[in-house]
Write a protein that holds these residues in place. Structure first.
Motif, mmCIF file in Angstrom:
data_model
loop_
_atom_site.group_PDB
_atom_site.id
_atom_site.type_symbol
_atom_site.label_atom_id
_atom_site.label_comp_id
_atom_site.label_asym_id
_atom_site.label_seq_id
_atom_site.Cartn_x
_atom_site.Cartn_y
_atom_site.Cartn_z
ATOM 1 N N ARG A 1 0.827 -1.202 0.000
ATOM 2 C CA ARG A 1 0.000 0.000 0.000
ATOM 3 C C ARG A 1 0.866 1.258 0.000
ATOM 4 N N VAL B 1 0.354 4.114 1.404
ATOM 5 C CA VAL B 1 0.415 4.765 2.712
ATOM 6 C C VAL B 1 1.515 4.137 3.562
ATOM 7 N N THR B 2 1.630 2.826 3.522
ATOM 8 C CA THR B 2 2.680 2.143 4.267
ATOM 9 C C THR B 2 4.056 2.567 3.775
#
Length: 138
Positions: free
Chosen positions: A118, A120-121
């Motif tokens: 992801r 965001v990670t």
């Protein structure tokens, strides 16, 4: 780079911006930076080489202050002209902005991905690494 950043930032988060507005804003921001740099000079600098090639109206103590104020003037001029021209021109239909503007993005479509895939990670990991390196080497 600053006028381009102003137009890009407005274009990412405001769906009303137009191409004519962005172009006029970038051109005006570049002109504003040129004029400000031509009217300013830092202490100990050579007129005509390090600024001040139009006149010396704005004296600064350091070259960094001169550069930062030039960036502020360029950003402000670019943002204002981009907004004004965009409000005076016809906007694109909202259907054409899908995926380009934050408010028209389809968020949550990466929910099926594993946590390490992801964005965001990845962003949080890069930010944590940046902070760690900043603490270690400063």
């Amino acid at each position: 780079n600053v006028p381009l950043f102003a137009a890009l930032a407005l274009g990412m988060f405001w769906k009303r911006i137009t191409g004519h507005g962005a172009f006029a804003g970038v051109a005006t921001g570049m002109l504003a930076a040129f004029v400000h740099y031509g009217l300013s000079l830092s202490r100990g600098a050579r007129p005509g080489v390090d600024g001040g090639f139009l006149a010396v109206v704005l004296p600064y103590y350091t070259p960094l202050a001169q550069a930062l104020w030039t960036a502020i003037v360029a950003f402000t001029a670019s943002a204002v002209v981009t907004i004004v021209v965009s409000l005076c021109t016809r906007p694109r239909p909202a259907t054409e902005l899908h995926g380009f503007v934050y408010s028209r993005a389809s968020l949550g479509r990466d929910a099926w991905l594993a946590w390490w895939q992801r964005p965001v990670t990845l962003a949080v990991s890069v930010l944590a690494a940046l902070l760690l390196l900043n603490l270690v080497y400063s």
